[in-house]
Write an enzyme that holds these catalytic residues in place. Sequence first.
Site, PDB file in Angstrom:
ATOM      1  N   GLU A  10       6.397  79.649  38.497  1.00  0.00           N
ATOM      2  CA  GLU A  10       5.066  80.099  38.104  1.00  0.00           C
ATOM      3  C   GLU A  10       4.029  79.034  38.450  1.00  0.00           C
ATOM      4  O   GLU A  10       3.797  78.112  37.648  1.00  0.00           O
ATOM      5  CB  GLU A  10       5.026  80.342  36.596  1.00  0.00           C
ATOM      6  CG  GLU A  10       5.874  81.481  36.124  1.00  0.00           C
ATOM      7  CD  GLU A  10       5.209  82.188  34.949  1.00  0.00           C
ATOM      8  OE1 GLU A  10       4.992  83.398  35.057  1.00  0.00           O
ATOM      9  OE2 GLU A  10       4.889  81.524  33.967  1.00  0.00           O
ATOM     10  N   GLY A  70      -2.840  84.210  35.554  1.00  0.00           N
ATOM     11  CA  GLY A  70      -4.054  84.784  34.976  1.00  0.00           C
ATOM     12  C   GLY A  70      -5.288  84.626  35.845  1.00  0.00           C
ATOM     13  O   GLY A  70      -6.404  84.874  35.385  1.00  0.00           O
ATOM     14  N   LYS A 107       2.274  87.313  25.636  1.00  0.00           N
ATOM     15  CA  LYS A 107       1.478  86.177  25.123  1.00  0.00           C
ATOM     16  C   LYS A 107       0.937  86.510  23.722  1.00  0.00           C
ATOM     17  O   LYS A 107       1.691  87.009  22.898  1.00  0.00           O
ATOM     18  CB  LYS A 107       0.365  85.826  26.122  1.00  0.00           C
ATOM     19  CG  LYS A 107       0.931  85.579  27.529  1.00  0.00           C
ATOM     20  CD  LYS A 107      -0.035  84.929  28.464  1.00  0.00           C
ATOM     21  CE  LYS A 107       0.623  84.780  29.834  1.00  0.00           C
ATOM     22  NZ  LYS A 107      -0.197  84.078  30.802  1.00  0.00           N
ATOM     23  N   GLU A 153       1.493  77.299  29.669  1.00  0.00           N
ATOM     24  CA  GLU A 153       0.570  77.277  28.519  1.00  0.00           C
ATOM     25  C   GLU A 153       1.138  76.431  27.386  1.00  0.00           C
ATOM     26  O   GLU A 153       0.401  75.775  26.653  1.00  0.00           O
ATOM     27  CB  GLU A 153       0.254  78.720  28.072  1.00  0.00           C
ATOM     28  CG  GLU A 153      -0.694  79.390  29.062  1.00  0.00           C
ATOM     29  CD  GLU A 153      -0.526  80.893  29.214  1.00  0.00           C
ATOM     30  OE1 GLU A 153       0.059  81.543  28.339  1.00  0.00           O
ATOM     31  OE2 GLU A 153      -0.993  81.426  30.249  1.00  0.00           O
ATOM     32  N   HIS A 201       6.859  77.331  29.587  1.00  0.00           N
ATOM     33  CA  HIS A 201       5.702  78.016  30.163  1.00  0.00           C
ATOM     34  C   HIS A 201       4.536  77.037  30.253  1.00  0.00           C
ATOM     35  O   HIS A 201       4.356  76.186  29.371  1.00  0.00           O
ATOM     36  CB  HIS A 201       5.324  79.223  29.292  1.00  0.00           C
ATOM     37  CG  HIS A 201       4.326  80.113  29.953  1.00  0.00           C
ATOM     38  ND1 HIS A 201       2.988  79.814  29.978  1.00  0.00           N
ATOM     39  CD2 HIS A 201       4.473  81.265  30.646  1.00  0.00           C
ATOM     40  CE1 HIS A 201       2.359  80.759  30.660  1.00  0.00           C
ATOM     41  NE2 HIS A 201       3.238  81.658  31.067  1.00  0.00           N
ATOM     42  N   ASN A 248       5.673  89.189  29.513  1.00  0.00           N
ATOM     43  CA  ASN A 248       5.202  88.150  28.594  1.00  0.00           C
ATOM     44  C   ASN A 248       3.877  88.613  27.984  1.00  0.00           C
ATOM     45  O   ASN A 248       2.835  88.518  28.623  1.00  0.00           O
ATOM     46  CB  ASN A 248       5.021  86.831  29.373  1.00  0.00           C
ATOM     47  CG  ASN A 248       4.527  85.701  28.496  1.00  0.00           C
ATOM     48  OD1 ASN A 248       4.452  85.834  27.272  1.00  0.00           O
ATOM     49  ND2 ASN A 248       4.183  84.577  29.116  1.00  0.00           N
ATOM     50  N   SER A 272      -0.138  86.305  38.244  1.00  0.00           N
ATOM     51  CA  SER A 272      -0.994  87.388  38.762  1.00  0.00           C
ATOM     52  C   SER A 272      -0.198  88.476  39.499  1.00  0.00           C
ATOM     53  O   SER A 272      -0.648  88.989  40.521  1.00  0.00           O
ATOM     54  CB  SER A 272      -2.100  86.821  39.652  1.00  0.00           C
ATOM     55  OG  SER A 272      -2.974  86.004  38.891  1.00  0.00           O
TER      56      SER A 272
HETATM   57  P1  PGA Z   1      -0.156  86.655  34.536  1.00  0.00           P
HETATM   58  O1  PGA Z   1       0.743  85.688  33.606  1.00  0.00           O
HETATM   59  O2  PGA Z   1       0.767  87.721  35.068  1.00  0.00           O
HETATM   60  O3  PGA Z   1      -1.190  87.214  33.606  1.00  0.00           O
HETATM   61  O4  PGA Z   1      -0.718  85.806  35.616  1.00  0.00           O
HETATM   62  C1  PGA Z   1       2.015  85.299  33.977  1.00  0.00           C
HETATM   63  C2  PGA Z   1       2.594  84.349  32.964  1.00  0.00           C
HETATM   64  O5  PGA Z   1       1.874  83.546  32.395  1.00  0.00           O
HETATM   65  O6  PGA Z   1       3.803  84.378  32.677  1.00  0.00           O
END
Ligand code: PGA
Length: 253
Positions: free
Chosen positions: A166, A172, A10, A94, A92, A8, A212
């Site tokens: 998740e 993150g 983003k 976000e 997701h 991903n 992460s």
């Molecule tokens: P990250 O993001 O690996 O940077 O924690 C995962 C995600 O948001 O899908």
Amino acid sequence: MKYLVVANWKMSPLSLKEAEILFTAVEKDIKKIPVDVVVCPPFIYLLQFLNPTGNLFLGAQNMHFEERGAYTGEISPLMLKSLNISYVILGHSERRYIFGETDETINKKIKQAIRSRIRPIFCVGEKYRSGLGEDNVYEKEIENQLVLGLKDVSNTRIADVILAYEPVWAIGSGTPASPDEVLKTSIFLRKTLAKLYGRPIASRIKILYGGSVTRKNAVDFVKEAKMDGLLVGGASLIAGEFVSLVKSIVESV
Ligand code: PGA
């Protein structure tokens, strides 16, 4: 069973040139690894990478639930389909918490993705860590997301859905959930799926872990937590890191 790793990207990288360098490097090295890899770049770069071959696939990071209409700034599932995009990330955190997507909207998108023959990667996860291990608050939270997100998704179509666990607090943050926590939650998710679709179907649904994930911890989630794959954000933006992450999970088995 083949593992599935989703990258991903983003809102990165910030230029087409960097995106091309990243994609080309991943494409070159991923071919030799027996893992399915879905790269989800920002929409604007998708055209650059169409029709990847072998074990590499393209995914979108979102889409609209309507096929057509006056929706400024949105992308139709038919547009993705016309480019042979095979996966789409939906729900997701976000999108949920920054852009206000609701379980109802996510459910509409999941059903539309299935209708459009684009496989949804459906994300669920609790917002705060406090519930874990103490009580079942977090289980209720993800159970609601799961049940509402899959409302009216039939037994015959559920196999198209890939589930991604998740935990929002892990995304993150540099602090992933522990393999134990992930295992426990995935068992709970499968139980919930079994209530909705029966055990045989539930046992076949792929569950990924995201939050992460790095080259160092990836193997723990497939080995100890028995995940079917991973959803990777930050670590998918450095080609070398991402390729060794993917490699590490097959070297482990
Ligand atoms: P990250 O993001 O690996 O940077 O924690 C995962 C995600 O948001 O899908």
